[in-house]
Scaffold this motif. Structure first.
Motif, mmCIF file in Angstrom:
data_model
loop_
_atom_site.group_PDB
_atom_site.id
_atom_site.type_symbol
_atom_site.label_atom_id
_atom_site.label_comp_id
_atom_site.label_asym_id
_atom_site.label_seq_id
_atom_site.Cartn_x
_atom_site.Cartn_y
_atom_site.Cartn_z
ATOM 1 N N ILE A 18 0.840 -1.209 0.000
ATOM 2 C CA ILE A 18 0.000 0.000 0.000
ATOM 3 C C ILE A 18 0.871 1.254 0.000
ATOM 4 O O ILE A 18 0.597 2.226 -0.724
ATOM 5 C CB ILE A 18 -0.941 -0.025 1.222
ATOM 6 C CG1 ILE A 18 -1.964 -1.146 1.078
ATOM 7 C CG2 ILE A 18 -1.664 1.312 1.372
ATOM 8 C CD1 ILE A 18 -2.831 -1.347 2.307
ATOM 9 N N VAL A 19 1.939 1.234 0.814
ATOM 10 C CA VAL A 19 2.856 2.380 0.836
ATOM 11 C C VAL A 19 3.527 2.542 -0.520
ATOM 12 O O VAL A 19 3.682 3.669 -1.025
ATOM 13 C CB VAL A 19 3.892 2.203 1.953
ATOM 14 C CG1 VAL A 19 4.947 3.309 1.892
ATOM 15 C CG2 VAL A 19 3.217 2.203 3.315
ATOM 16 N N LYS A 38 1.218 4.225 -2.902
ATOM 17 C CA LYS A 38 0.995 5.642 -2.626
ATOM 18 C C LYS A 38 2.197 6.509 -2.992
ATOM 19 O O LYS A 38 2.028 7.660 -3.397
ATOM 20 C CB LYS A 38 0.661 5.826 -1.143
ATOM 21 C CG LYS A 38 -0.727 5.316 -0.785
ATOM 22 C CD LYS A 38 -1.090 5.662 0.657
ATOM 23 C CE LYS A 38 -2.519 5.238 0.964
ATOM 24 N NZ LYS A 38 -2.915 5.607 2.358
ATOM 25 N N VAL A 39 3.406 5.983 -2.839
ATOM 26 C CA VAL A 39 4.597 6.792 -3.128
ATOM 27 C C VAL A 39 5.064 6.646 -4.575
ATOM 28 O O VAL A 39 5.851 7.469 -5.057
ATOM 29 C CB VAL A 39 5.741 6.416 -2.166
ATOM 30 C CG1 VAL A 39 5.329 6.659 -0.732
ATOM 31 C CG2 VAL A 39 6.197 4.973 -2.368
ATOM 32 N N SER A 75 2.149 7.397 -10.596
ATOM 33 C CA SER A 75 1.014 6.697 -11.217
ATOM 34 C C SER A 75 1.301 6.294 -12.654
ATOM 35 O O SER A 75 0.672 5.368 -13.179
ATOM 36 C CB SER A 75 -0.234 7.585 -11.158
ATOM 37 O OG SER A 75 -0.005 8.808 -11.838
ATOM 38 N N TYR A 115 2.683 2.633 -12.850
ATOM 39 C CA TYR A 115 1.908 1.541 -12.285
ATOM 40 C C TYR A 115 1.837 0.367 -13.244
ATOM 41 O O TYR A 115 1.747 0.544 -14.463
ATOM 42 C CB TYR A 115 0.489 1.996 -11.970
ATOM 43 C CG TYR A 115 0.359 2.808 -10.697
ATOM 44 C CD1 TYR A 115 1.336 2.800 -9.723
ATOM 45 C CD2 TYR A 115 -0.776 3.589 -10.473
ATOM 46 C CE1 TYR A 115 1.209 3.548 -8.576
ATOM 47 C CE2 TYR A 115 -0.916 4.347 -9.328
ATOM 48 C CZ TYR A 115 0.090 4.327 -8.379
ATOM 49 O OH TYR A 115 -0.035 5.065 -7.245
ATOM 50 N N GLU A 156 -1.127 -2.905 -9.767
ATOM 51 C CA GLU A 156 -0.927 -1.705 -8.962
ATOM 52 C C GLU A 156 -1.963 -0.634 -9.284
ATOM 53 O O GLU A 156 -2.454 0.060 -8.380
ATOM 54 C CB GLU A 156 0.488 -1.167 -9.180
ATOM 55 C CG GLU A 156 1.577 -2.062 -8.603
ATOM 56 C CD GLU A 156 2.969 -1.569 -8.935
ATOM 57 O OE1 GLU A 156 3.065 -0.594 -9.714
ATOM 58 O OE2 GLU A 156 3.948 -2.147 -8.431
ATOM 59 N N ALA A 171 -4.481 0.769 -6.517
ATOM 60 C CA ALA A 171 -4.493 2.208 -6.250
ATOM 61 C C ALA A 171 -5.902 2.770 -6.382
ATOM 62 O O ALA A 171 -6.327 3.617 -5.578
ATOM 63 C CB ALA A 171 -3.535 2.919 -7.212
ATOM 64 N N ILE A 198 -7.894 1.639 -3.318
ATOM 65 C CA ILE A 198 -7.511 2.386 -2.116
ATOM 66 C C ILE A 198 -8.093 3.789 -2.145
ATOM 67 O O ILE A 198 -8.555 4.316 -1.125
ATOM 68 C CB ILE A 198 -5.973 2.427 -1.991
ATOM 69 C CG1 ILE A 198 -5.424 1.028 -1.725
ATOM 70 C CG2 ILE A 198 -5.536 3.390 -0.890
ATOM 71 C CD1 ILE A 198 -3.908 0.957 -1.738
ATOM 72 N N LYS A 199 -8.117 4.407 -3.308
ATOM 73 C CA LYS A 199 -8.688 5.744 -3.416
ATOM 74 C C LYS A 199 -10.176 5.733 -3.088
ATOM 75 O O LYS A 199 -10.701 6.685 -2.498
ATOM 76 C CB LYS A 199 -8.458 6.273 -4.831
ATOM 77 C CG LYS A 199 -8.869 7.719 -5.025
ATOM 78 C CD LYS A 199 -8.648 8.153 -6.470
ATOM 79 C CE LYS A 199 -7.162 8.106 -6.818
ATOM 80 N NZ LYS A 199 -6.916 8.589 -8.211
ATOM 81 N N HIS A 252 -11.509 3.658 -0.991
ATOM 82 C CA HIS A 252 -11.639 3.032 0.327
ATOM 83 C C HIS A 252 -12.395 1.694 0.231
ATOM 84 O O HIS A 252 -13.247 1.380 1.051
ATOM 85 C CB HIS A 252 -12.354 3.964 1.303
ATOM 86 C CG HIS A 252 -11.652 5.266 1.515
ATOM 87 N ND1 HIS A 252 -10.521 5.386 2.286
ATOM 88 C CD2 HIS A 252 -11.904 6.508 1.014
ATOM 89 C CE1 HIS A 252 -10.112 6.647 2.284
ATOM 90 N NE2 HIS A 252 -10.928 7.345 1.518
#
Length: 341
Positions: free
Chosen positions: A236-237, A240-241, A244, A247, A251, A255, A258-259, A261
């Motif tokens: 997840i980290v 985020k880092v 994009s 990707y 991924e 992503a 995660i955006k 939720h």
């Protein structure tokens, strides 16, 4: 100093046991507050009864602060005390009436300066009953004057002390303590359940330990290698880092989830090791069924052959009986073919 004070509260927040101690009071705060209101109502009622009937029994021993230093600064306060004492001895001061009442109640003149009436007003009665009554193990009766059995209100005083002890000390206070203790016990049980779940359930997929019994992968190997929660956190980290534009397909999918939720990308109630082991198990079961079917077919063929042989033997025996019946003569018939009948 203030920073150290805040850090001490941070220690309470970080330690779950200390936090449960605070939650045991705050979780059922409404019940505790209502019980405390009931205690205040009872204290108010007992204060009214004490103010009306037992005002003279509210004589408590106090520890007065010495005014020696203040007398040296002001100059002459000690002399005023001596004058007031002399006036009281001469019967001039109005406080002599109060002193006379204290002498009638059996208070020595030496302890007179340390004794004080605490129920001359209803407010003082409420404060005395609330402060001394709730903090005493036997109730307000522990701090009041010990009455004589010859007094007319002796029985009423005994009933007053016993009612306060049973209603306030035993019932109401124990209700508050019981709510706090029960809440703390519930919080401890919840903590134990959480620890048990963390030990016996995978954090990622939610599968329990018994699902991995008699499998190729144990539960410990599953949570350390296959579904390591720290690996998911690192991923997840990374998402985020990472830029994009760089990707990969998975991924980009993660992503986006995660955006939003959304946790659907987690393998809920699934594991690759169980899927592979389940497929192998199904194949083994199919082989076993095929072997059982083949053995059953061979047994059926053998049984059919035996039935055919048995049928042939029965047929042969029936034919032999028919031949014997045609060629043989019954013993009771004496037929001579040469002699005519």
């Amino acid at each position: 100093m203030r920073a150290i004070f805040l850090q001490l509260f941070d220690l309470v927040y970080r330690e779950e046991t200390l936090l449960n101690v605070i939650k045991s009071v705050t979780r059922n705060g409404r019940s505790i507050v209502l019980t405390a209101v009931l205690a205040l109502i009872l204290v108010y009622l007992f204060s009214i009864v004490g103010y009306i009937f037992f005002k003279d029994d509210f004589i408590l021993e106090v520890d007065r602060i010495s005014n020696a230093t203040q007398s040296e600064d002001s100059g002459g306060s000690l002399a005023g005390e001596f004058l007031s004492t002399g006036m009281c001895q001469g019967g001039i001061d109005e406080n002599c009436s109060t002193n006379a009442q204290q002498e009638e109640l059996g208070i020595d003149s030496e302890d007179e300066s340390n004794m004080e009436r605490t129920c001359d007003s209803l407010l003082m009665c409420i404060v005395t009953v609330l402060s001394h009554g709730l903090r005493s193990g036997g109730g307000v009766g522990d701090v009041l004057r010990k009455p004589s059995k010859e007094e007319p209100l002796f029985a009423a005083r005994v009933i007053y002390d016993l009612l306060f002890f049973f209603m306030v000390i035993i019932i109401v206070l124990n209700l508050i303590f019981g709510v706090i203790i029960d809440t703390f016990a519930d919080l401890r049980s919840e903590k134990q359940k959480k620890e048990e779940i963390l030990k016996t359930t995978c954090f990622i997929c939610g599968l329990e330990r018994d699902k991995f019994d008699n499998k190729t992968v144990t539960f410990e190997e599953h949570i350390k290698e296959e579904h390591n929660m720290w690996h998911y956190l690192y991923f997840i980290v990374l998402v985020k880092v990472k830029d994009s534009t760089e990707y990969t397909g998975p991924e980009s999918y993660v992503a986006e989830m995660i955006k939003e939720h959304n946790l659907d990308w987690f393998p809920r109630m699934r594991a690759m090791s169980l899927v592979s082991s389940d497929s192998e198990g199904e194949q083994n079961e199919i082989r076993n069924l095929q072997e059982k079917l083949e053995s059953t077919m061979r047994l059926v063929v053998n049984l059919s052959g035996q039935l055919t042989e048995l049928k042939e033997q029965m047929t042969e025996q029936r034919k032999q009986k028919q031949r014997i019946g045609l060629l043989g003569h019954p013993p009771h018939l004496n037929i001579n073919p040469q002699q005519p009948a």
